[in-house]
Enzyme design. Sequence first.
Site, PDB file in Angstrom:
ATOM      1  CE1 TYR A 142      -3.943  -2.202   0.440  1.00  0.00           C
ATOM      2  CE2 TYR A 142      -2.471  -3.463   2.060  1.00  0.00           C
ATOM      3  CZ  TYR A 142      -3.599  -3.216   1.125  1.00  0.00           C
ATOM      4  OH  TYR A 142      -4.369  -4.506   1.312  1.00  0.00           O
ATOM      5  CB  ILE A 192       1.000   5.832   3.185  1.00  0.00           C
ATOM      6  CG1 ILE A 192       2.470   5.647   3.295  1.00  0.00           C
ATOM      7  CG2 ILE A 192       0.256   4.458   3.762  1.00  0.00           C
ATOM      8  CD1 ILE A 192       2.766   6.242   4.663  1.00  0.00           C
ATOM      9  CB  CYS A 193      -3.275   3.440  -0.298  1.00  0.00           C
ATOM     10  SG  CYS A 193      -4.916   3.115  -0.647  1.00  0.00           S
ATOM     11  CG  MET A 194      -2.798   3.062   5.629  1.00  0.00           C
ATOM     12  SD  MET A 194      -2.068   2.795   7.020  1.00  0.00           S
ATOM     13  CE  MET A 194      -1.867   4.221   7.751  1.00  0.00           C
ATOM     14  CG  HIS A 247      -9.328   3.984  -1.848  1.00  0.00           C
ATOM     15  ND1 HIS A 247      -9.498   2.574  -1.987  1.00  0.00           N
ATOM     16  CD2 HIS A 247      -8.125   4.160  -2.377  1.00  0.00           C
ATOM     17  CE1 HIS A 247      -8.490   2.133  -2.368  1.00  0.00           C
ATOM     18  NE2 HIS A 247      -7.747   3.086  -2.560  1.00  0.00           N
TER      19      HIS A 247
END
Length: 297
Positions: free
Chosen positions: A216, A223-225, A284
């Site tokens: 991620y 950062i994909c969070m 997202h």
Amino acid sequence: MATLLRKIGLIRLHNRDTEDPKHHHNHRGGGGQQSASLRGKGGAKSGGHKQQQQQPPGGAGDASPGPRKGKRAPELAPRDKLPQPAAGAAGAAGSGGPRERAAGARAGPGPAGAAGGSLVPAARQQHCAQVRSRRLMKELQDIARLSDRFISVELVDDSLFDWNVKLHQVDKDSVLWQDMKETNTEFILLNLTFPDNFPFSPPFMRVLSPRLENGYVLDGGAICMELLTPRGWSSAYTVEAVMRQFAASLVKGQGRICRKAGKSKKSFSRKEAEATFKSLVKTHEKYGWVTPPVSDG
């Protein structure tokens, strides 16, 4: 005999006096004049009394209380002499009802109004700065007391709002941990910048080194969070909690240290990371977020 004649003469004189009309007229006229004079005197007295009552108070009469009309006159005098509002700016400010005056005070131009309006944002900014500083100082103290030395912090240019965070540990059963051992990588370096309204908004976090693949971590070190977005962020999150979640995401996403020639030496850039993060947030928000729990790491 003489005595008798004398009596008769007296009787005649008496009768003459009593029967004489002139005598009766004079007697009645005298009585009328006397009664008229008495009435005149009484009328003069009564007329003088009336004139004394009707005479308005003044001079010596002012000392005695007058009628009620005379008492109300002083009360009305001040009302007639009420001061009139001055013309100009003061008159304009005093005109209108309470709402109009209040609206004019709020919206009226002038240096005083402008200064008062600028105080509110200034006070708010000062309050936010104090909240952010106190929160970050507490975060530093808590991280320094960590017993497992999970992470460590260095301030960038001694700025309390710009941190370089070293992640020293990940799951030791993961391939990422093996890569770190093989490449002699002691830590994964990340950068965190805290906005003015932190902790009510999330920090911007990106990877600096080494260059990672998968896990991620996207272009530029973004950062994909979800918890790093305004929608997923909570002011209760601490830096330690965010870093533990990131370590779990690296393991769950099969993160690896890039070993490809040429590409591994290319460093991440902040500009590229910001652009990538904005793009993934839009994606997202449309399709939803999936973040692995800490237990999976």
